[in-house]
Design a protein around this motif. Structure first.
Motif, PDB file in Angstrom:
ATOM      1  N   LEU A   1       0.826  -1.200   0.000  1.00 41.87           N
ATOM      2  CA  LEU A   1       0.000   0.000   0.000  1.00 41.87           C
ATOM      3  C   LEU A   1       0.861   1.251   0.000  1.00 41.87           C
ATOM      4  O   LEU A   1       0.582   2.228   0.667  1.00 41.87           O
ATOM      5  N   CYS A   2       1.982   1.193  -0.743  1.00 45.59           N
ATOM      6  CA  CYS A   2       2.856   2.349  -0.905  1.00 45.59           C
ATOM      7  C   CYS A   2       3.347   2.856   0.448  1.00 45.59           C
ATOM      8  O   CYS A   2       3.362   4.047   0.717  1.00 45.59           O
ATOM      9  N   CYS A   3       3.699   1.920   1.315  1.00 44.01           N
ATOM     10  CA  CYS A   3       4.165   2.290   2.648  1.00 44.01           C
ATOM     11  C   CYS A   3       5.611   1.850   2.786  1.00 44.01           C
ATOM     12  O   CYS A   3       5.898   0.656   2.779  1.00 44.01           O
ATOM     13  N   SER A   4       6.513   2.808   2.917  1.00 40.38           N
ATOM     14  CA  SER A   4       7.937   2.486   2.954  1.00 40.38           C
ATOM     15  C   SER A   4       8.329   1.731   4.210  1.00 40.38           C
ATOM     16  O   SER A   4       9.338   1.043   4.236  1.00 40.38           O
ATOM     17  N   CYS A   5       7.529   1.842   5.260  1.00 42.04           N
ATOM     18  CA  CYS A   5       7.874   1.155   6.509  1.00 42.04           C
ATOM     19  C   CYS A   5       7.436  -0.297   6.514  1.00 42.04           C
ATOM     20  O   CYS A   5       7.785  -1.055   7.408  1.00 42.04           O
ATOM     21  N   CYS A   6       6.627  -0.718   5.517  1.00 40.53           N
ATOM     22  CA  CYS A   6       6.163  -2.099   5.466  1.00 40.53           C
ATOM     23  C   CYS A   6       7.309  -3.003   5.024  1.00 40.53           C
ATOM     24  O   CYS A   6       8.016  -2.679   4.064  1.00 40.53           O
ATOM     25  N   PRO A   7       7.509  -4.139   5.681  1.00 34.30           N
ATOM     26  CA  PRO A   7       8.584  -5.032   5.270  1.00 34.30           C
ATOM     27  C   PRO A   7       8.252  -5.729   3.962  1.00 34.30           C
ATOM     28  O   PRO A   7       7.092  -5.888   3.601  1.00 34.30           O
ATOM     29  N   SER A   8       9.291  -6.150   3.251  1.00 33.78           N
ATOM     30  CA  SER A   8       9.092  -6.907   2.027  1.00 33.78           C
ATOM     31  C   SER A   8       8.571  -8.292   2.369  1.00 33.78           C
ATOM     32  O   SER A   8       9.010  -8.920   3.328  1.00 33.78           O
ATOM     33  N   CYS A   9       7.607  -8.781   1.589  1.00 39.77           N
ATOM     34  CA  CYS A   9       7.060 -10.117   1.844  1.00 39.77           C
ATOM     35  C   CYS A   9       6.563 -10.707   0.546  1.00 39.77           C
ATOM     36  O   CYS A   9       6.455 -10.023  -0.473  1.00 39.77           O
ATOM     37  N   SER A  10       6.273 -11.985   0.554  1.00 39.94           N
ATOM     38  CA  SER A  10       5.798 -12.681  -0.636  1.00 39.94           C
ATOM     39  C   SER A  10       4.302 -12.448  -0.816  1.00 39.94           C
ATOM     40  O   SER A  10       3.578 -12.123   0.124  1.00 39.94           O
ATOM     41  N   ASN A  11       3.853 -12.659  -2.063  1.00 46.21           N
ATOM     42  CA  ASN A  11       2.411 -12.483  -2.306  1.00 46.21           C
ATOM     43  C   ASN A  11       1.595 -13.544  -1.585  1.00 46.21           C
ATOM     44  O   ASN A  11       0.453 -13.314  -1.220  1.00 46.21           O
ATOM     45  N   SER A  12       2.178 -14.742  -1.353  1.00 44.61           N
ATOM     46  CA  SER A  12       1.430 -15.789  -0.666  1.00 44.61           C
ATOM     47  C   SER A  12       1.111 -15.396   0.764  1.00 44.61           C
ATOM     48  O   SER A  12       0.066 -15.779   1.302  1.00 44.61           O
ATOM     49  N   THR A  13       2.000 -14.621   1.396  1.00 42.54           N
ATOM     50  CA  THR A  13       1.757 -14.163   2.765  1.00 42.54           C
ATOM     51  C   THR A  13       0.860 -12.933   2.781  1.00 42.54           C
ATOM     52  O   THR A  13      -0.103 -12.860   3.556  1.00 42.54           O
ATOM     53  N   SER A  14       1.162 -11.950   1.928  1.00 46.49           N
ATOM     54  CA  SER A  14       0.396 -10.698   1.947  1.00 46.49           C
ATOM     55  C   SER A  14      -1.069 -10.937   1.613  1.00 46.49           C
ATOM     56  O   SER A  14      -1.960 -10.340   2.224  1.00 46.49           O
ATOM     57  N   SER A  15      -1.343 -11.840   0.670  1.00 45.93           N
ATOM     58  CA  SER A  15      -2.734 -12.102   0.288  1.00 45.93           C
ATOM     59  C   SER A  15      -3.505 -12.728   1.439  1.00 45.93           C
ATOM     60  O   SER A  15      -4.647 -12.347   1.729  1.00 45.93           O
ATOM     61  N   ARG A  16      -2.897 -13.687   2.125  1.00 46.13           N
ATOM     62  CA  ARG A  16      -3.575 -14.332   3.253  1.00 46.13           C
ATOM     63  C   ARG A  16      -3.864 -13.337   4.372  1.00 46.13           C
ATOM     64  O   ARG A  16      -4.918 -13.396   5.009  1.00 46.13           O
ATOM     65  N   ILE A  17      -2.933 -12.414   4.596  1.00 50.18           N
ATOM     66  CA  ILE A  17      -3.147 -11.415   5.641  1.00 50.18           C
ATOM     67  C   ILE A  17      -4.321 -10.507   5.287  1.00 50.18           C
ATOM     68  O   ILE A  17      -5.156 -10.177   6.138  1.00 50.18           O
ATOM     69  N   VAL A  18      -4.411 -10.104   4.009  1.00 50.83           N
ATOM     70  CA  VAL A  18      -5.512  -9.221   3.597  1.00 50.83           C
ATOM     71  C   VAL A  18      -6.848  -9.940   3.718  1.00 50.83           C
ATOM     72  O   VAL A  18      -7.842  -9.366   4.199  1.00 50.83           O
ATOM     73  N   TYR A  19      -6.906 -11.208   3.309  1.00 51.19           N
ATOM     74  CA  TYR A  19      -8.157 -11.958   3.453  1.00 51.19           C
ATOM     75  C   TYR A  19      -8.535 -12.114   4.926  1.00 51.19           C
ATOM     76  O   TYR A  19      -9.720 -12.062   5.285  1.00 51.19           O
ATOM     77  N   ALA A  20      -7.530 -12.305   5.777  1.00 53.51           N
ATOM     78  CA  ALA A  20      -7.810 -12.374   7.215  1.00 53.51           C
ATOM     79  C   ALA A  20      -8.370 -11.054   7.726  1.00 53.51           C
ATOM     80  O   ALA A  20      -9.274 -11.033   8.568  1.00 53.51           O
TER      81      ALA A  20
END
Length: 448
Positions: free
Chosen positions: A19-38
């Motif tokens: 979400l264009c946030c420089s403080c967010c750590p780099s992560c894989s799409n498999s993790t980021s997608s699951r977090i958003v669905y949660a």
């Protein structure tokens, strides 16, 4: 400004993105997608919970013209509103599950739907939720009650699988640290302390059950508590037998203690749905009797009217267990060996590193990188189906597993809910025992 525009475009695009946030750590799409669905599921749960808040209907009715001209406020508060919100979440995740059948890697066009187009998915979820409030009451509530019973039953079993996976991971992690540490006695003490603590919690629970739920005249509860206590002793002993230790040297009492606590939780949860008020005191009554021993033990029968809704102890604890399981399932990357034992599956879901595609280090420097070009890191279908069941489980938990009539004018506790929870408890024990004996029974299979 440019960052904001790019974020909006990103939400409606097919690519996974930060979400264009420089403080967010780099992560894989498999993790980021699951977090958003949660987050979708958590937000829906919060909205459904707000609809049960005391006085919310009066607050809405104080808004000029809202309840008289725009809508009937009775439809947007209370247990029926919870059913509608959870129906929307369940419908959304079931639709996603059907769309994601047999997705093998991120090159499948449907993978872009899984990991992108977030703006459209938010609109779809809101659309289903709004449409749900136009469904005529009729038999909607009764039908959703029985669907929720089945879905809640299935999710309780998934909770056990996640719990066993967590217990095994916890035990293996601390054993490895004990073996690699310069002070192994410290880690052994932590393992022993955690195990003893869990068993103490279970023993205290059993004593309280006999005092308040399984006293004289409550023969059904006496059977539940006694039988489940015997089961817990049985699988605890089984976990440390020489046969099990030979094939699973890292299996032990820590995992059994965790499952024992969960079994006691399910036992208590089942007993709280017994319509016999003399065997089902409220948490408030029990707390008052513990604080003031010798005071008269007055049983409080749980409310059965929609106009007298409360959050009881079972609902609060059930929501906490739900949040922990969903969060764990969303960030878990480890091996699925326990699931493999339960489903006879030879395929082991890949972890974050081993499932990475050809992008290499340059791709991983992006905020969200694609790690599923060769094979998906988790089953998209099963993930959404689990969240579909989770939505039904939270619907039943927020409504205290009460059985409604056709117009929700009356809700009452029911014995079917008691037996659904108790049968799920026994199946959970059977599943855990299977994880212990599977390597012995299926000697031609590999369980690492």
């Amino acid at each position: 400004m440019g960052c904001g525009i790019s974020s909006i475009a990103c939400c409606f695009g097919s690519a996974a993105c930060s979400l264009c946030c420089s403080c967010c750590p780099s992560c894989s799409n498999s993790t980021s997608s699951r977090i958003v669905y949660a987050l979708f599921l958590f937000l829906g749960t919060i909205i459904a919970s707000v609809m049960l808040a005391p006085g919310i209907e009066d607050k809405l009715k104080s808004i000029p013209a809202l309840c008289s001209q725009i809508t009937n406020c009775d439809n947007i508060v209370g247990y029926l509103a919870v059913y509608r919100v959870c129906f929307a979440m369940a419908g959304f995740f079931l639709l996603m599950a059907l769309l994601m059948i047999k997705v093998e890697n991120s090159r499948d066009p449907r993978a872009k739907i899984q990991n992108g187009f977030w703006g459209f998915k938010v609109i779809a979820l809101l659309g289903i939720a709004v449409g749900a409030f136009f469904i005529p009451a009729g038999s909607f509530g009764v039908a959703m009650y029985y669907i929720g019973m089945i879905g809640g039953f299935a999710f309780i079993l998934i909770q056990l699988v996640l719990l066993v996976d967590f217990a095994h991971s916890w035990n293996e992690s601390w054993i490895e640290k004990k073996e690699d540490s310069d002070s192994p006695k410290c880690w052994f003490g932590l393992l022993l302390g955690a195990t003893i603590f869990n068993y103490i919690v279970a023993i205290v629970a059993i004593v309280l059950f006999y005092v308040y739920y399984a006293h004289a005249g409550c023969s059904l509860h006496q059977f539940f508590v006694s039988f489940n206590m015997i089961l817990c002793v049985g699988f605890s002993v089984l976990s440390i037998t020489s046969k099990v230790q030979e094939v699973q040297p890292k299996s032990g009492l820590l995992q059994s203690s965790v499952v024992t606590v969960y079994t006691m939780y399910l036992t208590w949860s089942a007993m709280t749905n017994n319509p016999d008020g003399s065997c089902n005191p409220s948490i408030t009554t029990i707390a008052q009797d513990i604080i003031h021993p010798g005071s008269r033990f007055n049983v409080t029968v749980p409310p059965t009217s929609q106009t007298n809704q409360v959050w009881d102890g079972e609902s609060i604890l059930g929501v906490i267990v739900f949040f922990v399981c969903v969060l764990y399932s969303s960030i878990r990357n480890a091996s699925q060996s326990n699931m493999d034992r339960l489903t006879f599956n030879d395929h082991v879901v890949l972890d974050e590193e081993n499932s990475a595609g050809d992008g290499g280090d340059d791709e991983k420097n992006a905020k969200v990188y694609d790690n599923e070009k060769d094979r998906v890191a988790y089953s998209y279908f099963f993930f959404h189906f689990m969240f579909f069941l989770a939505a039904l489980y939270i619907m039943m938990t927020l409504s205290n597993w009460y059985r409604p009539n056709s117009d929700f004018s009356k809700l009452e506790q029911s014995l079917p809910a008691v037996w659904v929870k108790m049968s799920s408890c026994w199946i959970c024990v059977a599943l855990y025992v299977w994880t212990l004996v599977a390597p012995i029974v299926l000697q031609n299979r590999e369980f690492n």
